[in-house]
Design a protein around this motif. Structure first.
Motif, short mmCIF file in Angstrom:
data_model
loop_
_atom_site.label_atom_id
_atom_site.label_comp_id
_atom_site.label_asym_id
_atom_site.label_seq_id
_atom_site.Cartn_x
_atom_site.Cartn_y
_atom_site.Cartn_z
N PRO A 125 48.59 -12.37 63.17
CA PRO A 125 49.85 -13.10 62.72
C PRO A 125 50.95 -12.23 61.84
O PRO A 125 52.11 -12.63 61.42
N ALA A 126 50.38 -11.17 61.42
CA ALA A 126 51.05 -10.09 60.64
C ALA A 126 52.24 -9.35 61.51
O ALA A 126 53.33 -8.83 60.86
N VAL A 127 51.97 -9.36 62.76
CA VAL A 127 53.04 -8.70 63.80
C VAL A 127 54.49 -9.35 63.71
O VAL A 127 54.43 -10.57 64.31
N LEU A 128 55.39 -8.64 63.48
CA LEU A 128 56.95 -9.00 64.05
C LEU A 128 57.41 -7.80 65.08
O LEU A 128 57.12 -6.85 64.80
N ILE A 129 57.81 -8.41 66.15
CA ILE A 129 58.34 -7.46 67.15
C ILE A 129 59.73 -7.37 67.11
O ILE A 129 60.40 -8.02 66.59
N ILE A 130 60.10 -5.84 67.15
CA ILE A 130 61.61 -5.53 67.29
C ILE A 130 62.11 -4.90 68.50
O ILE A 130 62.58 -3.95 68.65
N PRO A 131 61.84 -5.41 69.79
CA PRO A 131 62.19 -4.81 70.94
C PRO A 131 63.66 -4.56 71.07
O PRO A 131 64.30 -5.34 70.86
N GLY A 132 64.18 -3.32 71.52
CA GLY A 132 65.52 -3.06 71.33
C GLY A 132 65.93 -2.66 72.94
O GLY A 132 65.33 -2.30 73.81
N GLY A 166 57.95 -10.65 52.61
CA GLY A 166 57.99 -10.53 51.31
C GLY A 166 57.92 -12.05 50.74
O GLY A 166 57.16 -12.48 51.26
N GLU A 167 58.05 -12.13 49.36
CA GLU A 167 57.87 -13.34 48.65
C GLU A 167 58.88 -14.58 49.15
O GLU A 167 58.39 -15.64 48.86
N ASP A 168 60.04 -14.29 49.56
CA ASP A 168 60.92 -15.36 49.70
C ASP A 168 61.91 -15.40 51.06
O ASP A 168 62.78 -15.94 50.99
N LEU A 169 61.45 -14.64 52.00
CA LEU A 169 62.06 -14.52 53.22
C LEU A 169 61.29 -15.22 54.37
O LEU A 169 60.14 -14.98 54.45
N SER A 170 61.75 -15.51 55.24
CA SER A 170 61.36 -16.18 56.69
C SER A 170 61.95 -15.79 57.84
O SER A 170 62.89 -15.85 57.82
N VAL A 171 61.21 -15.11 58.50
CA VAL A 171 61.98 -14.60 59.93
C VAL A 171 61.27 -15.02 60.94
O VAL A 171 60.09 -15.32 61.23
N ALA A 172 61.88 -14.99 62.35
CA ALA A 172 61.56 -15.27 63.53
C ALA A 172 60.47 -14.09 63.77
O ALA A 172 60.99 -12.90 63.64
N ARG A 173 59.32 -14.07 64.59
CA ARG A 173 58.48 -13.11 64.88
C ARG A 173 58.96 -12.24 66.19
O ARG A 173 58.69 -11.22 66.18
N ASP A 218 62.33 -18.12 67.90
CA ASP A 218 61.42 -19.19 67.11
C ASP A 218 60.39 -19.38 68.04
O ASP A 218 59.20 -19.82 67.46
N ASP A 219 60.50 -19.08 69.31
CA ASP A 219 59.48 -19.47 70.37
C ASP A 219 58.09 -18.60 69.98
O ASP A 219 56.99 -19.17 70.18
N ALA A 220 58.44 -17.38 69.37
CA ALA A 220 57.08 -16.59 68.83
C ALA A 220 56.51 -17.23 67.50
O ALA A 220 55.55 -16.67 67.01
N GLY A 221 57.17 -18.24 66.96
CA GLY A 221 56.50 -18.58 65.39
C GLY A 221 57.65 -17.86 64.57
O GLY A 221 58.22 -16.96 64.77
N ARG A 222 57.32 -17.99 63.21
CA ARG A 222 57.73 -17.52 62.30
C ARG A 222 57.05 -16.99 61.10
O ARG A 222 55.73 -17.27 61.16
N ALA A 274 59.55 -13.50 75.94
CA ALA A 274 58.15 -13.09 75.83
C ALA A 274 57.39 -13.88 74.73
O ALA A 274 56.12 -13.98 74.69
N GLY A 275 58.23 -14.17 73.65
CA GLY A 275 57.59 -15.03 72.60
C GLY A 275 56.89 -16.26 72.87
O GLY A 275 56.06 -16.68 72.06
N SER A 276 57.44 -17.09 73.93
CA SER A 276 56.52 -18.03 74.43
C SER A 276 55.31 -17.84 75.40
O SER A 276 54.84 -18.85 75.72
N LEU A 277 55.29 -16.48 75.66
CA LEU A 277 54.28 -16.18 76.66
C LEU A 277 52.90 -16.23 76.06
O LEU A 277 52.38 -15.50 75.06
N LYS A 278 51.75 -17.16 76.32
CA LYS A 278 50.47 -17.26 75.76
C LYS A 278 49.47 -16.72 76.81
O LYS A 278 49.35 -17.33 77.76
N LEU A 279 48.98 -15.57 76.57
CA LEU A 279 48.00 -15.03 77.48
C LEU A 279 46.73 -15.55 77.18
O LEU A 279 46.34 -15.92 76.15
#
Length: 301
Positions: A264-271, A23-30, A15-19, A284-289
């Motif tokens: 704000p549309a970006v969701l990252i999925i690093p594997g 879709g219309e009814d889901l919320s996920v961590a970025r 959640d450090d990257a925000g959420r 990295a979600g809390s890193l503000k450049l």
């Protein structure tokens, strides 16, 4: 300059990257997790011990990851990403979003790529993924295109839309899609997410990212850490190395922070199959450049 130091004491959290909405009814961590690297390092190259892969998945959820991206074609011989996810996380906690992709598959066990799937094959692939993962429905399914795919999108995406109407799929997405294909898919059914290749070293789909931003569609870049030479180990020049040194982070963390800053549309999925790299990716979600550093990264060509 960054909040990453503040979060090191308590540990990283997705959640450090925000959420953001999916879709219309889901919320996920970025910050999510891509499962490709669990059964294999790359296509045709075996992965780590499955027990380590299971451990990494469980740790990802502990770190707040609630969006896991997989596919039935993520496998090496008899080790599959779907089986690892089920072993590690089933029964799934409430709110955990599992997304999959269907389209061209790979034959087992040799891994040869198959021809693009037709409507009936796509429906079968969704049912196969549900069975392998132990799910009764998917929160998100992408129709995956091959490069220069000029097949009948309407029939294929329409087949997934029918499964959505039946309640087997909650949200639809497209992968490897052009802006034209995205628009065509939207004429058939709502598109919740686009998963295309995008990174500091690969930005050819900027127009698709802009379309997603304008329309509040999630943009999910795959291969987010690949450099200009197609190798994750290759830094994208002295600029990236210098920025990483000043923030006391890895170049990979800078790349992920840059992606999150784009829209704000970006969701990252690093594997990853490495516990240490998992912690770094989530942190990295809390890193503000700074704006100047973002501009310098934008200028890399």
């Amino acid at each position: 300059m960054t909040t990453i130091e503040d979060n090191r004491a308590r540990g990283p959290h997705a959640d450090d990257a925000g959420r953001r909405a999916l879709g219309e009814d889901l919320s996920v961590a970025r910050t999510g997790f891509g499962a490709m690297r669990l059964p294999m390092r790359d296509f045709g190259i075996p992965g780590v011990d499955p027990r380590q892969a299971v451990s990494v998945l469980r740790r990802a959820v502990e770190l707040g990851v609630d969006h896991i991206d997989t596919a039935a074609f993520y496998f090496h011989q008899d080790v599959t990403a779907n089986a690892l996810i089920r072993t590690a996380l089933h029964p799934y906690r409430d709110g955990l979003v599992i997304a999959t992709k269907v389209g061209p598959g790979r034959s087992r066990p040799d891994g040869e790529w198959l021809s693009p799937a037709g409507p009936a094959e796509l429906k079968t692939a969704v049912h196969d993924n549900l069975r392998e993962l132990g799910l009764d429905h998917f929160d998100l399914v992408y129709l995956r295109f091959q490069p220069h795919d000029d097949g009948d999108l309407a029939e294929r995406f329409g087949a997934l839309a029918e499964l959505r109407d039946e309640g087997l799929i909650r949200n639809l997405g497209v992968s490897n899609a052009t802006a034209v294909q995205l628009a065509e898919a939207q004429r058939i059914a709502p598109v919740a997410a686009v998963q295309n290749r995008f990174s500091v070293g690969s930005r050819t789909d900027r127009a698709v990212l802009e379309a997603c931003t304008e329309q509040s569609i999630a943009f999910v870049p795959y291969y987010p850490l690949v450099g200009k030479g197609g190798d994750e180990a290759v830094a994208d020049g002295a600029v990236l190395e210098e920025i990483a040194r000043r923030y006391e982070v890895s170049p990979a963390q800078v790349k992920l922070a840059w992606l999150l800053s784009l829209s704000p549309a970006v969701l990252i999925i690093p594997g990853t199959s490495s516990p240490a790299h998992l912690e770094e990716n989530v942190a990295a979600g809390s890193l503000k450049l700074d704006p100047a550093d973002l501009a310098a990264l934008d200028a890399i060509s």
